[in-house]
Design an enzyme around this catalytic site. Sequence first.
Site, short mmCIF file in Angstrom:
data_model
loop_
_atom_site.label_atom_id
_atom_site.label_comp_id
_atom_site.label_asym_id
_atom_site.label_seq_id
_atom_site.Cartn_x
_atom_site.Cartn_y
_atom_site.Cartn_z
CG HIS A 67 -2.00 1.01 1.05
ND1 HIS A 67 -2.75 1.29 0.22
CD2 HIS A 67 -2.20 2.50 1.62
CE1 HIS A 67 -3.59 2.24 -0.01
NE2 HIS A 67 -2.90 3.18 1.61
CG HIS A 69 -1.61 7.56 -0.91
ND1 HIS A 69 -2.69 7.23 -1.32
CD2 HIS A 69 -1.45 5.74 0.03
CE1 HIS A 69 -3.95 6.71 -0.87
NE2 HIS A 69 -3.29 5.96 0.45
CD GLU A 142 -7.68 8.22 -3.37
OE1 GLU A 142 -7.50 7.03 -2.63
OE2 GLU A 142 -7.46 9.21 -3.93
CG HIS A 179 -10.51 7.83 -0.40
ND1 HIS A 179 -11.08 7.51 0.58
CD2 HIS A 179 -9.37 7.87 0.02
CE1 HIS A 179 -10.29 8.79 2.29
NE2 HIS A 179 -8.97 8.15 0.41
CG HIS A 206 -8.23 3.49 2.18
ND1 HIS A 206 -8.17 4.41 0.79
CD2 HIS A 206 -6.65 3.93 2.84
CE1 HIS A 206 -6.57 5.09 0.44
NE2 HIS A 206 -6.08 4.22 1.42
CD GLU A 209 -6.98 5.62 7.83
OE1 GLU A 209 -7.64 5.32 6.75
OE2 GLU A 209 -5.67 5.53 7.94
CG ASP A 312 -1.34 4.69 3.71
OD1 ASP A 312 -1.44 5.69 2.66
OD2 ASP A 312 -1.80 4.96 5.28
ZN ZN Z 1 -3.80 4.64 1.80
#
Ligand code: ZN
Length: 369
Positions: A67, A69, A142, A179, A206, A209, A312
């Site tokens: 994962h 970005h 996304e 997302h 996601h 969380e 992340d």
């Molecule tokens: Zn993320």
Amino acid sequence: MSWLRTELWTAEVVYAGFGTPMLRGALAVQGGFVVGVGSLLELRARFPEAEVVHKGKALFPPPVNAHTHLDLSLLPRYRGPFPGFLHHVVAHRERRGLEGAKKGLEELVASGAGAFADIVFKDEVMDFLLEESPLPGVAFYEVFAPEPSLAEVTFAAVRRKVEAWRRREGRVKVGLSPHAPYSVSPPLLKKLAQWAKAEGIPLMVHGAESLEEVAFLARGEGPLREVYGRFAKTPWTPPGTTPIRHLHALGVLGPTTLLVHGVQVDEEEVGLLAETGTKVVLCPRSNASLEVGEAPLALYAKHGVELALGTDSRGSSPDLDVRQEALFLWEKADPRLLVRALTRGGYRALGLPTPRLTRGTPAALVHSL
Ligand SMILES: [Zn+2]
């Protein structure tokens, strides 16, 4: 070949990419190649002259960062309560994009990752990854679209783009990332999941969380109301349930779905993730930065959920070296589970075969922690 010096590399956990990660295992290495894999005891008997070299906590095939970005790699790192992070990303949106993705990919390659799963927000980043990534992986496009009245038109636009990108797949495959349950309207989540499953497109979402996400889904309360209000004009109707149950009700869970975070889950939900074959990507250092708590590793292990690890973004993580995620959890879980998540769990989540450390493997492909 017996004139070549043999070394027995050992560590707390040795994993060859198949079978069970070994405690007290070892690799025999000769002339830059692996020549044997097994327990240290067994290899000592086979190579009595060999020197035993302790390599630290673990030895394993190239790890998977499941994962990232990459496009957020130029953002300053945020630390603080979760809702502030969403504002942080919006406030630095000018620094999000291709330059960040290029820098992030370089960092990812330098970290020794063998494959990756990235969230792609801009078209130019998808083009870049499809054309230039030296690493295999999945680039998940996304979708951030909370306004329910736009579900149809958003779906049509996303579908067009993803179909075009899929025709250009090579080393990098194309996935779809609604997302999160609070940022994609329920009708759109349902349509995207249905279509992706019918087409065999992997999903990454996601979910579960933060406690703020839980409160917003259960009762429509908390700071995510404001985030939602920025992007949607139709008032939010809370589904009145938890993130995992909401995703399940909309058909989002399944064997080609990767759920990222999975911190706020009870045992029944973990059972649901296991039953549906959903893979879970844990990002423990990001979770610590954003103060959302810790995923229940023991519950995931108990139910046999396939786990992977991800860093992340650089916006919530100090680097893109996924090995550090395993190190961060080292004292909190069975280390064999962490080494598996770092390698086989990640490759399985991405639909890729796990590289094996076996007789003839170059020693350069043996990674350590
Ligand atoms: Zn993320």
